[in-house]
Write an enzyme that holds these catalytic residues in place. Structure first.
Site, PDB file in Angstrom:
ATOM      1  N   SER A 117       0.729  -1.260   0.304  1.00  0.00           N
ATOM      2  CA  SER A 117       0.200   0.368   0.143  1.00  0.00           C
ATOM      3  C   SER A 117       0.501   0.983   0.260  1.00  0.00           C
ATOM      4  O   SER A 117       0.227   2.020   0.003  1.00  0.00           O
ATOM      5  CB  SER A 117      -1.182  -0.092   1.490  1.00  0.00           C
ATOM      6  OG  SER A 117      -0.751   0.196   1.801  1.00  0.00           O
ATOM      7  N   ASN A 128      -2.298  -2.853  13.258  1.00  0.00           N
ATOM      8  CA  ASN A 128      -4.249  -2.365  13.119  1.00  0.00           C
ATOM      9  C   ASN A 128      -4.643  -1.714  13.839  1.00  0.00           C
ATOM     10  O   ASN A 128      -5.901  -1.357  13.066  1.00  0.00           O
ATOM     11  CB  ASN A 128      -5.176  -3.537  13.467  1.00  0.00           C
ATOM     12  CG  ASN A 128      -4.220  -5.199  12.543  1.00  0.00           C
ATOM     13  OD1 ASN A 128      -3.739  -4.948  11.367  1.00  0.00           O
ATOM     14  ND2 ASN A 128      -5.074  -5.858  12.857  1.00  0.00           N
ATOM     15  N   THR A 166     -39.589  24.895 -13.704  1.00  0.00           N
ATOM     16  CA  THR A 166     -40.640  23.439 -12.462  1.00  0.00           C
ATOM     17  C   THR A 166     -40.609  22.489 -13.722  1.00  0.00           C
ATOM     18  O   THR A 166     -40.810  23.774 -14.987  1.00  0.00           O
ATOM     19  CB  THR A 166     -41.043  23.939 -11.967  1.00  0.00           C
ATOM     20  OG1 THR A 166     -42.747  23.731 -12.975  1.00  0.00           O
ATOM     21  CG2 THR A 166     -41.947  24.269 -10.828  1.00  0.00           C
ATOM     22  N   HIS A 167     -39.603  21.314 -13.917  1.00  0.00           N
ATOM     23  CA  HIS A 167     -39.579  20.918 -14.905  1.00  0.00           C
ATOM     24  C   HIS A 167     -38.558  21.413 -16.959  1.00  0.00           C
ATOM     25  O   HIS A 167     -38.845  21.190 -17.292  1.00  0.00           O
ATOM     26  CB  HIS A 167     -40.626  20.993 -15.810  1.00  0.00           C
ATOM     27  CG  HIS A 167     -42.404  20.170 -15.227  1.00  0.00           C
ATOM     28  ND1 HIS A 167     -42.173  18.956 -14.741  1.00  0.00           N
ATOM     29  CD2 HIS A 167     -43.046  20.555 -14.370  1.00  0.00           C
ATOM     30  CE1 HIS A 167     -43.249  18.960 -13.726  1.00  0.00           C
ATOM     31  NE2 HIS A 167     -43.267  19.733 -13.399  1.00  0.00           N
ATOM     32  N   SER A 183     -12.078  27.130 -27.574  1.00  0.00           N
ATOM     33  CA  SER A 183     -12.037  26.318 -28.771  1.00  0.00           C
ATOM     34  C   SER A 183     -11.315  26.573 -29.914  1.00  0.00           C
ATOM     35  O   SER A 183     -11.254  27.338 -30.199  1.00  0.00           O
ATOM     36  CB  SER A 183     -13.610  25.547 -29.006  1.00  0.00           C
ATOM     37  OG  SER A 183     -13.195  25.282 -30.739  1.00  0.00           O
ATOM     38  N   LYS A 240     -16.914  30.592 -28.811  1.00  0.00           N
ATOM     39  CA  LYS A 240     -17.058  29.266 -27.638  1.00  0.00           C
ATOM     40  C   LYS A 240     -16.254  30.034 -26.160  1.00  0.00           C
ATOM     41  O   LYS A 240     -15.226  30.242 -26.816  1.00  0.00           O
ATOM     42  CB  LYS A 240     -16.940  28.212 -28.360  1.00  0.00           C
ATOM     43  CG  LYS A 240     -18.017  27.850 -28.608  1.00  0.00           C
ATOM     44  CD  LYS A 240     -17.391  26.388 -29.244  1.00  0.00           C
ATOM     45  CE  LYS A 240     -17.997  25.083 -27.761  1.00  0.00           C
ATOM     46  NZ  LYS A 240     -17.948  24.018 -28.826  1.00  0.00           N
ATOM     47  N   ASN A 259     -15.883  27.239 -23.048  1.00  0.00           N
ATOM     48  CA  ASN A 259     -16.827  26.544 -22.501  1.00  0.00           C
ATOM     49  C   ASN A 259     -16.912  26.795 -20.808  1.00  0.00           C
ATOM     50  O   ASN A 259     -15.559  27.290 -20.597  1.00  0.00           O
ATOM     51  CB  ASN A 259     -15.797  25.468 -23.126  1.00  0.00           C
ATOM     52  CG  ASN A 259     -15.879  25.630 -24.779  1.00  0.00           C
ATOM     53  OD1 ASN A 259     -17.290  25.513 -25.207  1.00  0.00           O
ATOM     54  ND2 ASN A 259     -14.831  24.587 -25.548  1.00  0.00           N
ATOM     55  N   GLU A 290     -18.393  21.853 -16.231  1.00  0.00           N
ATOM     56  CA  GLU A 290     -19.038  20.648 -16.536  1.00  0.00           C
ATOM     57  C   GLU A 290     -18.309  19.279 -16.045  1.00  0.00           C
ATOM     58  O   GLU A 290     -18.599  18.428 -15.635  1.00  0.00           O
ATOM     59  CB  GLU A 290     -18.499  20.160 -17.903  1.00  0.00           C
ATOM     60  CG  GLU A 290     -19.391  20.711 -19.116  1.00  0.00           C
ATOM     61  CD  GLU A 290     -18.519  21.671 -20.196  1.00  0.00           C
ATOM     62  OE1 GLU A 290     -18.699  20.339 -20.475  1.00  0.00           O
ATOM     63  OE2 GLU A 290     -17.811  22.318 -20.181  1.00  0.00           O
ATOM     64  N   TYR A 303      -9.703  -7.070  11.849  1.00  0.00           N
ATOM     65  CA  TYR A 303      -9.634  -6.364  10.888  1.00  0.00           C
ATOM     66  C   TYR A 303      -9.156  -7.316   9.866  1.00  0.00           C
ATOM     67  O   TYR A 303      -9.122  -8.737   9.888  1.00  0.00           O
ATOM     68  CB  TYR A 303      -7.664  -6.294  10.982  1.00  0.00           C
ATOM     69  CG  TYR A 303      -7.156  -5.672  10.294  1.00  0.00           C
ATOM     70  CD1 TYR A 303      -6.932  -4.432   8.922  1.00  0.00           C
ATOM     71  CD2 TYR A 303      -6.130  -6.651   9.046  1.00  0.00           C
ATOM     72  CE1 TYR A 303      -7.016  -3.420   8.164  1.00  0.00           C
ATOM     73  CE2 TYR A 303      -6.044  -5.931   7.874  1.00  0.00           C
ATOM     74  CZ  TYR A 303      -6.014  -4.491   8.087  1.00  0.00           C
ATOM     75  OH  TYR A 303      -5.352  -4.036   6.826  1.00  0.00           O
ATOM     76  N   GLN A 335      -7.235  -2.514   3.924  1.00  0.00           N
ATOM     77  CA  GLN A 335      -6.385  -1.193   2.821  1.00  0.00           C
ATOM     78  C   GLN A 335      -7.173  -1.099   1.880  1.00  0.00           C
ATOM     79  O   GLN A 335      -6.640   0.146   1.343  1.00  0.00           O
ATOM     80  CB  GLN A 335      -5.257  -2.771   2.949  1.00  0.00           C
ATOM     81  CG  GLN A 335      -4.269  -1.950   1.880  1.00  0.00           C
ATOM     82  CD  GLN A 335      -3.203  -2.876   2.370  1.00  0.00           C
ATOM     83  OE1 GLN A 335      -2.610  -2.890   2.991  1.00  0.00           O
ATOM     84  NE2 GLN A 335      -2.360  -3.349   0.455  1.00  0.00           N
ATOM     85  N   LYS A 386      -8.376   3.256   1.100  1.00  0.00           N
ATOM     86  CA  LYS A 386      -6.829   4.623   1.605  1.00  0.00           C
ATOM     87  C   LYS A 386      -7.751   4.773  -0.179  1.00  0.00           C
ATOM     88  O   LYS A 386      -7.752   6.705   0.041  1.00  0.00           O
ATOM     89  CB  LYS A 386      -6.182   4.122   1.550  1.00  0.00           C
ATOM     90  CG  LYS A 386      -5.871   3.339   3.255  1.00  0.00           C
ATOM     91  CD  LYS A 386      -4.614   3.291   3.227  1.00  0.00           C
ATOM     92  CE  LYS A 386      -4.699   2.796   4.334  1.00  0.00           C
ATOM     93  NZ  LYS A 386      -5.577   1.413   4.618  1.00  0.00           N
TER      94      LYS A 386
HETATM   95  N1  ARG Z   1      -1.426  -1.249   5.519  1.00  0.00           N
HETATM   96  C1  ARG Z   1      -2.632  -1.992   6.378  1.00  0.00           C
HETATM   97  C2  ARG Z   1      -3.876  -1.306   6.051  1.00  0.00           C
HETATM   98  O1  ARG Z   1      -3.912  -0.317   5.808  1.00  0.00           O
HETATM   99  C3  ARG Z   1      -2.043  -1.541   7.469  1.00  0.00           C
HETATM  100  C4  ARG Z   1      -2.487  -2.496   8.477  1.00  0.00           C
HETATM  101  C5  ARG Z   1      -2.231  -4.576   8.623  1.00  0.00           C
HETATM  102  N2  ARG Z   1      -2.050  -4.976   9.595  1.00  0.00           N
HETATM  103  C6  ARG Z   1      -1.653  -5.702   9.581  1.00  0.00           C
HETATM  104  N3  ARG Z   1      -2.838  -7.378   9.957  1.00  0.00           N
HETATM  105  N4  ARG Z   1      -1.702  -6.563   7.978  1.00  0.00           N
HETATM  106  O2  ARG Z   1      -5.235  -1.768   6.222  1.00  0.00           O
END
Ligand code: ARG
Length: 456
Positions: free
Chosen positions: A16, A103, A148-149, A270, A276, A278, A283, A310, A315, A318
């Site tokens: 990660s 964890n 409206t509409h 453009s 134009k 834009n 958008e 966990y 993971q 993120k």
């Molecule tokens: N990189 C892991 C995550 O983002 C960190 C926690 C990992 N824990 C484990 N027991 N492998 O979740």
């Protein structure tokens, strides 16, 4: 701890670090608070704590100066920093992870990160509200067709229309402030899942890191991602609001509407069609709403059916969260600046209300005030409207005789019905009358000013 498998594909699959290196600052702050606590509690020696803190601080410098080498085989930000600490201070580095697990460490980093970002989001929402408020204040008397509409329905004040978005963004801020309360909980001390067998002082760590509370169940604390989901859900709602505003900016700046002009820096030309301008920012915000919705669905799906506590699936929380935070915060920023450059074209707006059929409801209400039941009045005006359209005339261009062909209740004062009188008549709380809108503007101004004193 280091991944045993040296197969490159496997290493890349589990790593990660390409994205969680973004959490280096939170990881370091968390470690420093943790080590201080370990020393205070006599779990490790004061001198060891000092060496660890010094080492971590110098790692922070390396990262910030771009001298740190992130390694895929070390998987994540936690192990990258810890491995470097070993290189720098030797075996004493091994004491840092006492009474801690990755964890609870990652849960901590994520919460620290999201607390900061949520405050930024709230501030950016406030800036956008401020821009909308100023545009409303500068154009207080402008009457636009209300729809409206997407059909012209009744006249309204432009300020009233803009303040509708002010209210939406106010609720969005409330949602973010509310989920912030639940993000503001320290998970550290939960260990891998069951708590830790050391006399840790969780309250101390919470104070050091600025958390208001500590978590009350270790299993929940390491496996809960509600706080991220709540942020992403609130972000999805905010993007939905932003996308509606974007759509109106796009429509209103089109040749057909021509109600507004967006400032130079926020449109693109453009290369082959010089006429134009834009509305790309609007958008893009409308388009980016899709990925924010997607990120929400993704995290909900990741979390569904995960057994306690966990699991590595988590993971996957993120990238979506980072993307949502970046997309939302940058969209809000751009909109706050873009709205400031908007010019209102009152001429085009009044041309758009060329015919006063938009006053049909007011004519019906006129008959109601003269004693006709509303449904009947509605029928009369429908016929009157058909007639006016067939004659290609405005209502106010019809003679009293023509009016009376539809109802004897019409007298001279029917000509007093104008866009202005229509708007002014809606003088109830929440209505579009100048008096009510003035009250709403003052209230909005107060909200902004009061909040600027208090960050959330
Ligand atoms: N990189 C892991 C995550 O983002 C960190 C926690 C990992 N824990 C484990 N027991 N492998 O979740």
């Amino acid at each position: 701890m280091k991944l045993k498998n040296t197969n490159k594909a496997v290493q890349q699959y589990v790593a990660s670090i390409p994205f969680d290196q973004r959490l280096y600052r939170q990881d370091i702050e968390g470690s420093i608070a943790h080590v201080k606590m370990l020393a205070n509690q006599g779990i490790i020696a004061e001198s060891d704590a000092e060496r660890i803190i010094e080492g971590i601080n110098s790692i922070r410098e390396e990262i910030e100066q771009g001298r740190f080498q992130f390694k895929t085989e070390l998987e994540d930000i936690h192990m990258n920093i810890e491995a470097r600490l070993f290189e720098k201070i030797g075996d004493v580095a091994g004491k840092l992870h006492t009474a801690r697990s990755r964890n609870d460490q990652i849960a901590l980093d994520m919460r620290l990160f999201l607390k900061e970002e949520t405050l930024k989001t709230i501030e950016k929402l406030r800036n956008l509200q401020h821009s909308l408020l100023e545009l409303a204040e500068e154009n207080k008397t402008v009457i636009i067709p209300g729809y409206t509409h997407l059909q012209q329905a009744q006249p309204i004040l432009l300020a009233h229309h803009l303040l509708a978005y002010f209210d939406m963004f106010q609720r969005d801020k409330e949602r973010f402030s509310d989920c912030l309360k639940r993000t503001d909980v320290l998970p550290l001390g939960s260990g891998a899942l069951a708590g830790v067998p050391y006399p840790v002082d969780r309250e101390f760590v919470a104070r050091e890191l600025g958390f208001s509370r500590v978590s009350t169940n270790s299993l929940d604390a390491v496996s809960d991602r509600d706080f991220a989901i709540e942020y992403e859900a609130s972000a999805a709602i905010t993007m939905m609001h932003l996308s509606r505003l974007a759509e109106e900016i796009i429509l209103w700046s089109s040749n057909e509407f021509g109600f507004i002009e967006i400032g130079e820096g926020f449109t693109t030309g453009s290369s082959i069609m010089p006429q134009k301008k834009n509305p790309d920012m609007a958008e893009l915000a409308r388009g980016k709403t899709g990925r924010v919705y997607g990120n929400l669905m993704s995290i909900l799906t990741v979390m569904k059916a995960l057994p306690l506590a966990y699991n590595r699936d988590m993971q996957e929380d993120k990238e979506g969260l980072f993307d949502t935070v970046d997309t939302l915060n940058s969209s809000l920023q751009i909109f706050a600046e873009m709205v400031r450059t908007i010019k209102i074209n009152t001429e085009r707006i009044s041309q758009a209300i060329r015919k006063d059929y938009i006053l049909a409801t007011d004519l019906a209400d006129y008959l109601v005030k003269k004693g006709l039941p509303f449904r009947e009045a509605h029928g009369v005006i429908a016929k009157l409207g058909e007639y006016a359209i067939a004659q290609d005339k405005n209502f106010h261009e019809l003679s009293l005789k023509e009016y009376n062909n539809f109802s004897p209740l019409f007298i001279k004062d029917v000509y007093d019905i104008t866009l202005e009188s229509s708007v002014a008549a809606r003088n109830i709380v929440g209505g579009t009358s100048p008096q009510q809108v003035e009250i709403a503007l003052t209230r909005a101004r107060k909200v902004i000013e009061e909040e600027c004193g208090h960050p959330n």
